[in-house]
Scaffold this motif. Structure first.
Motif, PDB file in Angstrom:
ATOM      1  N   GLN A 127       0.847  -1.360   0.052  1.00 11.12           N
ATOM      2  CA  GLN A 127      -0.057   0.025  -0.153  1.00 11.12           C
ATOM      3  C   GLN A 127       0.702   1.126  -0.025  1.00 11.12           C
ATOM      4  N   ASP A 128       0.308   2.264  -0.706  1.00  9.82           N
ATOM      5  CA  ASP A 128       1.329   3.590  -0.877  1.00  9.82           C
ATOM      6  C   ASP A 128       0.519   4.750  -0.077  1.00  9.82           C
ATOM      7  N   MET A 129      -0.516   4.462   1.079  1.00 14.07           N
ATOM      8  CA  MET A 129      -1.068   5.502   1.672  1.00 14.07           C
ATOM      9  C   MET A 129      -0.296   5.593   3.259  1.00 14.07           C
ATOM     10  N   ASN A 130       0.830   5.141   3.342  1.00 13.04           N
ATOM     11  CA  ASN A 130       1.402   5.292   4.540  1.00 13.04           C
ATOM     12  C   ASN A 130       0.490   4.934   5.763  1.00 13.04           C
ATOM     13  N   HIS A 131      -0.248   3.759   5.547  1.00 17.85           N
ATOM     14  CA  HIS A 131      -1.271   3.516   6.756  1.00 17.85           C
ATOM     15  C   HIS A 131      -0.392   2.649   7.450  1.00 17.85           C
ATOM     16  N   GLU A 132      -0.693   2.801   8.897  1.00 23.74           N
ATOM     17  CA  GLU A 132      -0.142   1.754   9.842  1.00 23.74           C
ATOM     18  C   GLU A 132      -0.745   0.339   9.986  1.00 23.74           C
ATOM     19  N   TYR A 133      -2.056   0.405   9.831  1.00 32.55           N
ATOM     20  CA  TYR A 133      -2.855  -0.856   9.838  1.00 32.55           C
ATOM     21  C   TYR A 133      -3.098  -1.552   8.792  1.00 32.55           C
ATOM     22  N   HIS A 137      -4.750 -12.407   9.658  1.00 34.74           N
ATOM     23  CA  HIS A 137      -3.582 -11.687  10.539  1.00 34.74           C
ATOM     24  C   HIS A 137      -3.643 -10.311  10.290  1.00 34.74           C
ATOM     25  N   TYR A 138      -3.230  -9.686  11.159  1.00 34.88           N
ATOM     26  CA  TYR A 138      -3.107  -8.296  11.156  1.00 34.88           C
ATOM     27  C   TYR A 138      -1.909  -7.655  11.628  1.00 34.88           C
ATOM     28  N   SER A 139      -1.601  -6.200  11.138  1.00 34.16           N
ATOM     29  CA  SER A 139      -0.484  -5.568  11.636  1.00 34.16           C
ATOM     30  C   SER A 139      -0.789  -4.371  12.109  1.00 34.16           C
ATOM     31  N   VAL A 140      -0.420  -3.656  13.240  1.00 34.99           N
ATOM     32  CA  VAL A 140      -0.725  -2.472  13.520  1.00 34.99           C
ATOM     33  C   VAL A 140       0.361  -1.252  13.401  1.00 34.99           C
ATOM     34  N   GLY A 141       1.494  -2.063  12.646  1.00 34.48           N
ATOM     35  CA  GLY A 141       2.632  -1.154  12.350  1.00 34.48           C
ATOM     36  C   GLY A 141       3.839  -1.834  11.964  1.00 34.48           C
ATOM     37  N   THR A 188       6.566  -0.543   6.459  1.00 34.90           N
ATOM     38  CA  THR A 188       5.089   0.104   6.339  1.00 34.90           C
ATOM     39  C   THR A 188       4.193  -0.328   5.065  1.00 34.90           C
ATOM     40  N   GLU A 189       4.942  -0.374   3.823  1.00 39.36           N
ATOM     41  CA  GLU A 189       4.293  -0.561   2.805  1.00 39.36           C
ATOM     42  C   GLU A 189       3.928  -1.934   2.509  1.00 39.36           C
ATOM     43  N   ASP A 190       4.557  -3.026   3.096  1.00 38.44           N
ATOM     44  CA  ASP A 190       4.339  -4.235   2.692  1.00 38.44           C
ATOM     45  C   ASP A 190       3.707  -5.174   3.697  1.00 38.44           C
ATOM     46  N   PHE A 191       3.077  -6.136   3.351  1.00 39.18           N
ATOM     47  CA  PHE A 191       2.519  -7.114   4.415  1.00 39.18           C
ATOM     48  C   PHE A 191       2.133  -8.267   3.689  1.00 39.18           C
ATOM     49  N   PRO A 192       3.225  -9.394   3.477  1.00 40.71           N
ATOM     50  CA  PRO A 192       3.108 -10.580   2.689  1.00 40.71           C
ATOM     51  C   PRO A 192       2.285 -11.682   3.564  1.00 40.71           C
ATOM     52  N   LEU A 193       1.649 -12.422   2.793  1.00 41.82           N
ATOM     53  CA  LEU A 193       1.045 -13.520   3.407  1.00 41.82           C
ATOM     54  C   LEU A 193       1.656 -15.051   3.030  1.00 41.82           C
ATOM     55  N   ARG A 194       2.186 -15.626   3.980  1.00 45.78           N
ATOM     56  CA  ARG A 194       2.555 -16.950   3.482  1.00 45.78           C
ATOM     57  C   ARG A 194       1.851 -17.989   3.778  1.00 45.78           C
ATOM     58  N   LEU A 195       1.689 -18.995   3.020  1.00 55.77           N
ATOM     59  CA  LEU A 195       0.909 -20.235   3.176  1.00 55.77           C
ATOM     60  C   LEU A 195       2.355 -21.332   3.286  1.00 55.77           C
ATOM     61  N   VAL A 238     -10.691 -16.822  -1.525  1.00 58.01           N
ATOM     62  CA  VAL A 238     -10.357 -15.567  -2.266  1.00 58.01           C
ATOM     63  C   VAL A 238      -9.709 -14.708  -1.060  1.00 58.01           C
ATOM     64  N   TYR A 239      -8.568 -14.238  -1.368  1.00 61.12           N
ATOM     65  CA  TYR A 239      -7.784 -13.353  -0.154  1.00 61.12           C
ATOM     66  C   TYR A 239      -7.819 -12.082  -0.592  1.00 61.12           C
ATOM     67  N   PHE A 240      -8.036 -11.293   0.367  1.00 62.28           N
ATOM     68  CA  PHE A 240      -7.841  -9.751   0.342  1.00 62.28           C
ATOM     69  C   PHE A 240      -6.979  -9.133   1.424  1.00 62.28           C
ATOM     70  N   CYS A 241      -6.356  -8.302   1.006  1.00 61.59           N
ATOM     71  CA  CYS A 241      -5.488  -7.228   1.804  1.00 61.59           C
ATOM     72  C   CYS A 241      -5.954  -6.154   2.127  1.00 61.59           C
ATOM     73  N   ALA A 242      -5.863  -5.527   3.091  1.00 60.99           N
ATOM     74  CA  ALA A 242      -6.535  -4.234   3.207  1.00 60.99           C
ATOM     75  C   ALA A 242      -5.707  -3.131   4.252  1.00 60.99           C
ATOM     76  N   SER A 243      -5.816  -2.212   3.984  1.00 65.17           N
ATOM     77  CA  SER A 243      -4.988  -1.305   4.963  1.00 65.17           C
ATOM     78  C   SER A 243      -5.990  -0.242   5.414  1.00 65.17           C
ATOM     79  N   ALA A 244      -5.859   0.415   6.495  1.00 66.83           N
ATOM     80  CA  ALA A 244      -6.642   1.549   7.322  1.00 66.83           C
ATOM     81  C   ALA A 244      -5.749   2.410   8.088  1.00 66.83           C
ATOM     82  N   ARG A 245      -6.481   3.754   8.331  1.00 66.37           N
ATOM     83  CA  ARG A 245      -5.493   4.591   8.777  1.00 66.37           C
ATOM     84  C   ARG A 245      -5.713   4.524  10.345  1.00 66.37           C
TER      85      ARG A 245
END
Lengths: 113, 113
Positions: free
Chosen positions: A25-31, A47-51, A71-78, A88-95
């Motif tokens: 994500q390119d929005m500088n979101h922490e979450y 899974h989630y990440s707060v930073g 901050t930008e990348d959050f890979p999911l490993r199987l 179907v897998y979705f990644c999301a970011s939030a402020r």
């Protein structure tokens, strides 16, 4: 103006194979978070990440690993794919923690045979 | 078609009608609610949100109503258009943490020209 970018869009795996779903994500979101979506089940949090450097488990974490080195990348490993991970897998970011105006990626359709 | 749409409640309306999509939430302590729209092959898209200290919130052509007495949330779409055809999800934040956002199973809205 990319928002949340997921790759690949489609993937077929054999049982036991491993792979990584990418999310950026390119929005500088922490979450940031990963969800899976199955018919009739709605979205479930994996899974989630707060930073950067901080991750935690959601509702259905078994069989998946995550890391957040930037901050930008959050890979999911199987680790060892199973047919039950067909979804179907979705990644999301939030402020913020409330997921206010969360932005979702386009999704990755994964089939495990 | 997208597998996410299978077995979902469906609301069929004519173009120009007003649509009302309902959602029952589970936790009386939930303090934040969100409506998402998901078009075929895409990720969920934020529509509107409301906090528990409000009964009503309006956006562009959309209104969300919250009835805390019966734990009911509704999304009203005015002058529904064919482009509104999608699956609509409500989500509630059940607690203070990021992992407590829970999605409903969704309602499919079909708009006929």
């Amino acid at each position: 103006n990319a928002g949340v970018t997921q790759t690949p869009k489609f993937q077929v795996l054999k049982t036991g194979q491993s792979m990584t779903l990418q999310c950026a994500q390119d929005m500088n979101h922490e979450y940031m978070s990963w969800y899976r979506q199955d018919p009739g089940m709605g979205l479930r949090l994996i899974h989630y990440s707060v930073g950067a450097g901080i991750t935690d488990q959601g509702e259905v974490p078994n069989g998946y690993n995550v890391s957040r080195s930037t901050t930008e990348d959050f890979p999911l490993r199987l680790l060892s794919a199973a047919p039950s991970q067909t979804s179907v897998y979705f990644c999301a970011s939030a402020r913020d923690r409330l997921n206010t105006e969360a932005f979702f990626g386009q999704g990755t359709r994964l089939t495990v045979v | 078609g997208e597998s996410v749409g299978l077995h979902l409640p469906t609301l069929s309306v004519q173009e120009g009608d007003n649509s009302i999509i309902n959602c029952a939430y589970s936790n009386s302590a939930s303090d934040y609610f969100i409506w998402y729209k998901q078009e075929s092959g895409k990720g969920p898209q934020f529509i509107i949100d409301i906090r528990s200290n409000m009964d009503k919130r309006q956006g562009q052509r959309v209104t969300v109503l919250l009835n805390k007495t019966v734990k009911h949330l509704s999304l009203q779409i005015a002058a529904t258009q064919p482009g509104d055809s999608a699956v609509y999800f409500c989500a509630e934040n059940k607690g203070s943490g990021y992992s407590t956002l829970t999605f409903g199973k969704g309602t499919m809205l079909l708009v006929s020209p």
